[in-house]
Design a protein around this motif. Structure first.
Motif, PDB file in Angstrom:
ATOM      1  N   GLN A  97     -12.434 -28.344 -26.882  1.00  0.00           N
ATOM      2  CA  GLN A  97     -13.772 -27.734 -26.803  1.00  0.00           C
ATOM      3  C   GLN A  97     -13.531 -26.236 -26.619  1.00  0.00           C
ATOM      4  O   GLN A  97     -13.310 -25.542 -27.593  1.00  0.00           O
ATOM      5  N   CYS A  98     -13.497 -25.727 -25.395  1.00  0.00           N
ATOM      6  CA  CYS A  98     -13.166 -24.300 -25.238  1.00  0.00           C
ATOM      7  C   CYS A  98     -11.701 -24.048 -25.545  1.00  0.00           C
ATOM      8  O   CYS A  98     -11.317 -22.941 -25.909  1.00  0.00           O
ATOM      9  N   GLY A  99     -10.866 -25.073 -25.370  1.00  0.00           N
ATOM     10  CA  GLY A  99      -9.457 -24.962 -25.718  1.00  0.00           C
ATOM     11  C   GLY A  99      -8.530 -24.510 -24.605  1.00  0.00           C
ATOM     12  O   GLY A  99      -7.309 -24.603 -24.745  1.00  0.00           O
ATOM     13  N   CYS A 101      -7.517 -25.508 -21.689  1.00  0.00           N
ATOM     14  CA  CYS A 101      -6.563 -26.424 -21.037  1.00  0.00           C
ATOM     15  C   CYS A 101      -5.610 -27.082 -22.013  1.00  0.00           C
ATOM     16  O   CYS A 101      -4.686 -27.778 -21.601  1.00  0.00           O
ATOM     17  N   GLN A 102      -5.850 -26.922 -23.316  1.00  0.00           N
ATOM     18  CA  GLN A 102      -5.250 -27.826 -24.290  1.00  0.00           C
ATOM     19  C   GLN A 102      -3.747 -27.666 -24.480  1.00  0.00           C
ATOM     20  O   GLN A 102      -3.053 -28.643 -24.738  1.00  0.00           O
ATOM     21  N   CYS A 133      -9.564 -30.805 -17.349  1.00  0.00           N
ATOM     22  CA  CYS A 133     -10.307 -30.220 -18.471  1.00  0.00           C
ATOM     23  C   CYS A 133     -11.758 -30.053 -18.042  1.00  0.00           C
ATOM     24  O   CYS A 133     -12.476 -31.032 -17.852  1.00  0.00           O
ATOM     25  N   ARG A 134     -12.177 -28.809 -17.921  1.00  0.00           N
ATOM     26  CA  ARG A 134     -13.555 -28.535 -17.504  1.00  0.00           C
ATOM     27  C   ARG A 134     -14.561 -28.975 -18.557  1.00  0.00           C
ATOM     28  O   ARG A 134     -15.733 -29.182 -18.268  1.00  0.00           O
ATOM     29  N   CYS A 135     -14.105 -29.069 -19.795  1.00  0.00           N
ATOM     30  CA  CYS A 135     -15.011 -29.480 -20.865  1.00  0.00           C
ATOM     31  C   CYS A 135     -15.086 -30.999 -21.002  1.00  0.00           C
ATOM     32  O   CYS A 135     -15.842 -31.493 -21.850  1.00  0.00           O
ATOM     33  N   THR A 137     -12.784 -33.351 -22.080  1.00  0.00           N
ATOM     34  CA  THR A 137     -12.295 -33.925 -23.341  1.00  0.00           C
ATOM     35  C   THR A 137     -11.378 -35.129 -23.121  1.00  0.00           C
ATOM     36  O   THR A 137     -10.640 -35.531 -24.031  1.00  0.00           O
TER      37      THR A 137
HETATM   38  S1  FES Z   1     -11.221 -27.905 -23.596  1.00  0.00           S
HETATM   39 FE1  FES Z   1     -12.240 -26.572 -22.215  1.00  0.00          FE
HETATM   40  S2  FES Z   1     -11.129 -26.845 -20.362  1.00  0.00           S
HETATM   41 FE2  FES Z   1     -10.359 -28.377 -21.647  1.00  0.00          FE
END
Ligand code: FES
Ligand code: FES
Length: 152
Positions: A97-99, A101-102, A133-135, A137
């Motif tokens: 998502q935001c990327g 943590c990826q 992962c804050r998003c 995923t």
């Molecule tokens: S993709 Fe946003 S924090 Fe994991």
């Protein structure tokens, strides 16, 4: 300050830093390897995960002096062309998502699959548990790890 000799992604590197400097800062500030991210700085989120001799470690809490003589792998060195089965599965499952943590997620998953090429759902959950992962995923991460395991 001290001269520290490192092996990163198969290449020899030399840096002149305080030996207590975390590996994360050496990667990002001295070697321009910015794929590894700073999240919490206290070994709690996993964003900074790299491999040290094939084991997933948190580079924010690892003094660079402890990494001398070891083989460091960062997300930039996981595969030559970004085609590690995990990287391909991440794209297939549209994981990020935001990327942010990826990179850490993929490095943790890569260490898991190296040790256990066919992990159960529970083993995937256990291995990935410390990577935040804050998003949210997590479901896609798990599906992508399973897909990559099938390809390995
Ligand atoms: S993709 Fe946003 S924090 Fe994991
Ligand atoms: S930045 Fe290293 S674990 Fe969070």
């Amino acid at each position: 300050m001290a001269i520290i000799n490192l092996t990163i992604n198969g290449k020899s590197k030399q840096v002149d830093v305080d030996p207590n400097t975390p590996v994360l800062w050496v990667l990002r500030d001295h070697l321009d390897l910015v794929g590894t991210k700073f999240g919490c700085g206290i070994a709690q989120c996993g964003a900074c995960t790299i491999h040290l001799d094939g084991t997933a470690v948190r580079s924010c809490s690892l003094p660079v002096s402890s990494a001398e003589g070891a083989e460091i792998t960062t997300i930039e060195g996981l595969s030559e062309k970004g085609d590690h089965p995990l990287q391909e599965a991440w794209i297939e499952h549209d994981v990020p998502q935001c990327g942010y943590c990826q990179a850490g997620q993929i490095m943790t998953a890569a260490a898991l699959l190296k040790d256990n090429p066919s992990p159960s759902d529970e083993e995937i959950e256990d291995a990935m548990n410390g990577n935040i992962c804050r998003c949210g995923t997590y479901l896609r991460i798990k599906a992508a790890v399973k897909t990559a395991a099938q390809k390995l």
